[in-house]
Design an enzyme around this catalytic site. Structure first.
Site, PDB file in Angstrom:
ATOM      1  N   PRO A 190      98.525  27.651   7.502  1.00 18.27           N
ATOM      2  CA  PRO A 190      99.068  28.248   6.213  1.00 18.27           C
ATOM      3  C   PRO A 190      98.733  27.787   4.891  1.00 18.27           C
ATOM      4  CG  PRO A 190     101.079  26.979   7.569  1.00 18.27           C
ATOM      5  CD  PRO A 190      99.460  26.895   8.302  1.00 18.27           C
ATOM      6  N   GLU A 241     102.925  20.126  12.627  1.00 19.79           N
ATOM      7  CA  GLU A 241     102.649  19.927  10.927  1.00 19.79           C
ATOM      8  C   GLU A 241     101.070  19.900  10.843  1.00 19.79           C
ATOM      9  OE1 GLU A 241     105.372  19.689   8.901  1.00 19.79           O
ATOM     10  OE2 GLU A 241     106.221  20.256  10.935  1.00 19.79           O
ATOM     11  N   ARG A 245      86.086  44.183  14.882  1.00 17.15           N
ATOM     12  CA  ARG A 245      85.815  45.692  14.395  1.00 17.15           C
ATOM     13  C   ARG A 245      84.830  46.177  13.429  1.00 17.15           C
ATOM     14  NH1 ARG A 245      88.781  47.880  10.702  1.00 17.15           N
ATOM     15  NH2 ARG A 245      89.359  49.780  12.068  1.00 17.15           N
ATOM     16  N   ASP A 280      88.667  52.478   6.033  1.00 20.59           N
ATOM     17  CA  ASP A 280      89.903  51.699   6.121  1.00 20.59           C
ATOM     18  C   ASP A 280      90.362  51.518   4.726  1.00 20.59           C
ATOM     19  OD1 ASP A 280      89.688  51.728   8.629  1.00 20.59           O
ATOM     20  OD2 ASP A 280      88.897  49.975   9.029  1.00 20.59           O
TER      21      ASP A 280
HETATM   22  N1  ADE Z   1      99.186  28.491  11.370  1.00 22.45           N
HETATM   23  C1  ADE Z   1     100.780  28.511  11.273  1.00 22.45           C
HETATM   24  N2  ADE Z   1     101.017  29.644  10.312  1.00 22.45           N
HETATM   25  C2  ADE Z   1      99.606  30.120   9.883  1.00 22.45           C
HETATM   26  C3  ADE Z   1      99.370  31.124   9.009  1.00 22.45           C
HETATM   27  N3  ADE Z   1     100.187  31.661   8.321  1.00 22.45           N
HETATM   28  N4  ADE Z   1      97.921  31.236   9.063  1.00 22.45           N
HETATM   29  C4  ADE Z   1      97.015  30.858   9.486  1.00 22.45           C
HETATM   30  N5  ADE Z   1      97.586  29.714  10.464  1.00 22.45           N
HETATM   31  C5  ADE Z   1      98.631  29.455  10.706  1.00 22.45           C
END
Ligand code: ADE
Length: 235
Positions: A93, A120, A158, A173
């Site tokens: 994330p 984590e 794709r 798209d």
């Molecule tokens: N792992 C956990 N959350 C994630 C996300 N939002 N994007 C990529 N990998 C992740």
């Protein structure tokens, strides 16, 4: 194009699993030899008898941190399995947000090595030494990087030449460059039979057979939708 996925859940990518990649466009691309993927179990690279891949964080706190050595060894072993150079990607994330222009960049590579983290995340030192591209699929937290890896793979596959039946379908798209200035816009509305449904008629212009007018209407709709729903794309 070759994908390698490093994961503690390789079953999620197995050929027989009729999951996200086992059906539809990705599976057809695989059958046609346009994309291949190989999942590797991180546990195969552990050196202790419990096959431990993670441990508690120094400094305390909740969750577990994935240890450096199994990841480091696995990445090098995987890379040696094929002569094509692999672009290393860690799904996290905290990474660069995956958008269509990043998908296009990745689709131009011969090989991607996707590292799916859990808990984590990875020990910071192995991230520094591997120097991967860190990629996020959105501002929310998943239980692991596997689903994010599948999202990335689907979006990349794709775009590979020959994968979509209609040569232009990806070009039309959402987020594909559109209009005279090549801005990335949302897609226009689409209609099919019947011409009238629950008292609602299909816009006349789409039945006119005038291709120039239809193209103009579609672009106007794309602009209006984007202005209304995603003004950030026009900035
Ligand atoms: N792992 C956990 N959350 C994630 C996300 N939002 N994007 C990529 N990998 C992740």
């Amino acid at each position: 194009m070759r994908f390698d996925i490093l994961t503690t859940f390789p079953e999620m990518f197995s050929e027989s699993a009729p999951g996200a990649l086992g059906l539809s466009i990705p599976s057809r691309a695989r059958a046609a030899g346009l994309a291949e993927w190989h999942a590797t179990n991180l546990r195969d690279f552990t050196t202790d008898k419990h096959q431990k891949t993670d441990d508690r964080p120094f400094g305390g706190g909740p969750g577990m941190v994935m240890m450096c050595q199994p990841i480091w060894d696995a990445v090098h072993a995987i890379e040696a399995r094929d002569p094509r150079p692999a672009t290393r990607v860690v799904l996290t994330p905290q990474g660069r947000l995956l958008d269509q222009s990043l998908v296009e960049e990745l689709a131009a590579k011969p090989r991607l090595l996707l590292i799916a983290g859990h808990y984590e995340g990875l020990d910071e030192r192995v991230i520094q030494k591997l120097a991967p591209l860190e990629v996020s699929i959105g501002d929310y937290v998943l239980s692991g990087g596997e689903l994010a890896a599948m999202v990335l793979m689907d979006a990349v596959i794709r775009l590979l030449p020959g994968v979509l039946g209609h040569e232009l379908s990806a070009a039309e798209d959402s987020f594909s460059p559109a209009g005279p200035d090549g801005r990335r816009l949302l897609d226009c509305p689409h209609y099919t039979k019947p011409r009238e449904w629950m008292g609602e008629a299909v816009p006349d212009v789409l039945l006119s057979g005038n291709h120039a007018q239809i193209a103009k209407w579609r672009l106007d709709q794309q602009m209006a939708r984007t202005r209304e729903r995603r003004p950030d794309l026009l900035d």
